[in-house]
Design a protein around this motif. Sequence first.
Motif, PDB file in Angstrom:
ATOM      1  N   THR A 381      -0.323 -28.085  16.468  1.00 39.04           N
ATOM      2  CA  THR A 381      -0.966 -29.005  15.541  1.00 39.04           C
ATOM      3  C   THR A 381      -2.451 -28.680  15.485  1.00 39.04           C
ATOM      4  O   THR A 381      -2.972 -27.944  16.313  1.00 39.04           O
ATOM      5  N   PHE A 382      -3.128 -29.264  14.508  1.00 36.96           N
ATOM      6  CA  PHE A 382      -4.549 -28.990  14.360  1.00 36.96           C
ATOM      7  C   PHE A 382      -5.327 -29.545  15.540  1.00 36.96           C
ATOM      8  O   PHE A 382      -5.064 -30.646  16.028  1.00 36.96           O
ATOM      9  N   TYR A 414       2.707 -29.581  11.284  1.00 40.04           N
ATOM     10  CA  TYR A 414       3.013 -28.574  12.307  1.00 40.04           C
ATOM     11  C   TYR A 414       2.775 -27.166  11.772  1.00 40.04           C
ATOM     12  O   TYR A 414       3.005 -26.879  10.591  1.00 40.04           O
ATOM     13  N   PHE A 415       2.363 -26.286  12.700  1.00 43.66           N
ATOM     14  CA  PHE A 415       2.201 -24.872  12.418  1.00 43.66           C
ATOM     15  C   PHE A 415       3.136 -24.108  13.352  1.00 43.66           C
ATOM     16  O   PHE A 415       2.888 -24.042  14.563  1.00 43.66           O
ATOM     17  N   PRO A 416       4.239 -23.527  12.841  1.00 42.90           N
ATOM     18  CA  PRO A 416       5.185 -22.797  13.710  1.00 42.90           C
ATOM     19  C   PRO A 416       4.594 -21.445  14.134  1.00 42.90           C
ATOM     20  O   PRO A 416       4.178 -20.644  13.286  1.00 42.90           O
ATOM     21  N   VAL A 417       4.567 -21.185  15.453  1.00 37.26           N
ATOM     22  CA  VAL A 417       3.960 -19.960  15.965  1.00 37.26           C
ATOM     23  C   VAL A 417       4.742 -19.458  17.175  1.00 37.26           C
ATOM     24  O   VAL A 417       5.551 -20.177  17.755  1.00 37.26           O
ATOM     25  N   PRO A 426       1.653 -16.958  13.611  1.00 36.32           N
ATOM     26  CA  PRO A 426       2.538 -17.808  12.791  1.00 36.32           C
ATOM     27  C   PRO A 426       3.784 -17.035  12.364  1.00 36.32           C
ATOM     28  O   PRO A 426       3.732 -15.830  12.114  1.00 36.32           O
ATOM     29  N   PHE A 427       4.921 -17.737  12.316  1.00 33.78           N
ATOM     30  CA  PHE A 427       6.147 -17.088  11.849  1.00 33.78           C
ATOM     31  C   PHE A 427       6.792 -17.850  10.693  1.00 33.78           C
ATOM     32  O   PHE A 427       7.815 -17.409  10.152  1.00 33.78           O
ATOM     33  N   ALA A 428       6.216 -18.988  10.286  1.00 37.29           N
ATOM     34  CA  ALA A 428       6.744 -19.755   9.158  1.00 37.29           C
ATOM     35  C   ALA A 428       5.619 -20.603   8.587  1.00 37.29           C
ATOM     36  O   ALA A 428       4.551 -20.745   9.194  1.00 37.29           O
ATOM     37  N   SER A 429       5.842 -21.152   7.399  1.00 31.73           N
ATOM     38  CA  SER A 429       4.827 -21.971   6.750  1.00 31.73           C
ATOM     39  C   SER A 429       4.630 -23.277   7.505  1.00 31.73           C
ATOM     40  O   SER A 429       5.566 -23.800   8.127  1.00 31.73           O
ATOM     41  N   PRO A 430       3.428 -23.844   7.459  1.00 27.36           N
ATOM     42  CA  PRO A 430       3.225 -25.186   8.003  1.00 27.36           C
ATOM     43  C   PRO A 430       4.174 -26.168   7.309  1.00 27.36           C
ATOM     44  O   PRO A 430       4.580 -25.964   6.164  1.00 27.36           O
ATOM     45  N   PHE A 431       4.522 -27.251   8.014  1.00 24.78           N
ATOM     46  CA  PHE A 431       5.451 -28.226   7.440  1.00 24.78           C
ATOM     47  C   PHE A 431       5.254 -29.573   8.095  1.00 24.78           C
ATOM     48  O   PHE A 431       4.562 -29.723   9.105  1.00 24.78           O
ATOM     49  N   TYR A 432       5.873 -30.576   7.502  1.00 27.11           N
ATOM     50  CA  TYR A 432       6.035 -31.884   8.137  1.00 27.11           C
ATOM     51  C   TYR A 432       7.361 -32.446   7.663  1.00 27.11           C
ATOM     52  O   TYR A 432       7.949 -31.956   6.681  1.00 27.11           O
TER      53      TYR A 432
END
Length: 712
Positions: A381-382, A414-417, A426-432
């Motif tokens: 997260t940020f 969330y930022f998937p990493v 990172p391996f995917a786009s941020p999401f919620y």
Amino acid sequence: MKPILYTILICTLVLACTRYPAGVEETLSQAGKNRSELEKVLRHYREHPEDSLKYQAACFLIDNMKWHLSTERAVFPDSSLFEWHTRFDSLYTNMMAIIPDTALYSDRHRERFWHFSYAARQLASVFPPDTPTIVKGTFPDPQYIPSTFLISHIENAFHVWHASPYASYLTFEQFKEMLLPYRAVTGYSFYENGQKLNDMFSKHLNKSDEKTYARFISRYDHYKDYIHQMYPYYQQLQHVGTYDMFVGQKYDCISLADNFCHVFRAYGIPTVVDCNISFRERTGRHFHCTLLDSTGKYSKYNQTRNYSASKISTAASPSFFRNTFGAQADSPFMLKAEGETLPDYFDTPCIREVTDENYRVAPVQLPIDKELSNNLVYLYTFNVSEGLAPATWGTVDHQQKKAWFKNVVYNVLYFPVYLKGDSIIPFASPFYITSPDTLYTSATFVPLYPEEPEKKGKLLLKRKYPEKTSLQYRASLMIGGRFEAANREDFKDAVLLGTIETTPILNLQELTPEICRPFRYYRYVATDSFPTSNMGLLEYLTDEYTPEDSLPPATALPVCSPEEINPNRTGKRYCTLQVDTNNYRYLRYYSAYNPNMQYSSYRKIDLMPLKRPMKVKKIRYAPANAENHIVVGHAYQLMYWDNGWKNAGTRLARYNFLQFDNVPLDRIYWLRDLTAGKEEHPFFYKDGKQLFIYHDTIVPRATEFYHIENHF
């Protein structure tokens, strides 16, 4: 031949009898010279069948001891610190003989305690206890825990497990983590076991009228606060275990939670230390205690008044973790691949995620479009200090090329990493995910990516962080506050200059006085319903002055858009009247007249005495605010997310807005103040407006949080 066989059989039986479980043997192999002490504990309980459960408890402690260590130790030069505590404890006990819970903080007893504490402190100052010496290093538990310490501790733990009405319902598995451990937070020094702590505190906790957790906590806080007052003041800035409560100034949340947990476990109340390693909106991490009762209900103890750790608010943590004594099979430490890097806090087997005890969570799976050797991926997260901070982990299904996450909180960005060495990739786009609207609807997965990645445009920015609801509320309470002037110090000849009629903005604004003639005294008077000024900045302006007055120029009113810039403006040059600090020295550094809007006056009346009567043409004022708007003279850097934080440019603020051109659009943005300030928050930019997450979009709902009773 037969004698040889008998000898082999006997040796085999002896070896079988002396062998301990594999995990215990591993710890014993690391114990060095202290091995005999640990074996003494095991033999003490294994020799008696009636102690079979205590033997299992001893095996649990020794097995998991290998995961724990201290990074410093206190060397006490003599017993003076403990002797003074004994004296103070006796004095406190006598003072508290018949005082009920409801009178602990009454004015009468508060004054009485103060006099006793003052006398005790003066006496102790004549022969003060020697300050412990702190030795830094690595002190593994297996090499330093003596048998007497451990046996006494185990005996106390079993006694309170069976005798305490707050613990007798615990299963053995619960007991092993919530009462039995001699350590609450790995790395922190400890010097007293459960038996000693029970002897120190039980007589005080037992005086509680109502046997509730809230009352016990009140008694505990009262005791340690007043014993602390009795000790002479000296600088003890390092941890000294239990005695952090009484000496020095080491008040961080970890030591407070660690000591509280030890005491309440020793007394027979199931307690653990939980923590969060990030917040949704703030920097830092926080440790607090969680208590369990016989109904399965959780309570929080959090003495540092960092309410965000356990209060329903947008500043709450995105995840919670429990410090355990035993190694957890599903911890990242145990799940990682050989050579795989872990985030710092996750690099121990003795943590368990307990986010689902605080929030409603949902499982999420994400595709992985690359070959990974890692067993783990993460949702970050940020975090303003580093841009990202870990929130939870997930496991990699290498065959299906998917990542599985169990504890995803609704309405968290969330930022998937995954980690590769020191790099966060990172391996995917941020999401919620959005929470369900009803029992019959499901959560919605919302990925965040630009629909037109190449599109660029202009951004007009006015803030780096959203306005705080608490500050807006305090500003609204200023309605009805009035500005007055007089030529008598007692204001018996006061005239009204103006009244605050609407909620002030959280920045500088201007009021024109209804009366303009020379006065010696000016003041702002807060309302009776909210008798606190709340002024962060207050300037009385005039354009009638002489060079001898040495008046500084007025603070400029905010200019928040290009349209407000008037290069041909030729208004009067106002200057700020100055306080007569020669005769009113206490106003020399007064908050209301300090040009820092982050601090406010807490008086009901802000007095402005002048050296001579002067006219006031304008009054400029600002409520206390965090100065999270664009501040003239500060340097700012705009970042945007594109598989990592990318730099969109740096600007020096000439006005109270910033303009960035040719910036990639439809992104997540982060405006950094390179000059000052710690509060920054990601935002979107839509229709010419900044939309901060958790305020203007991705807003949490109260139904996503479990109600947990808090004790502060």
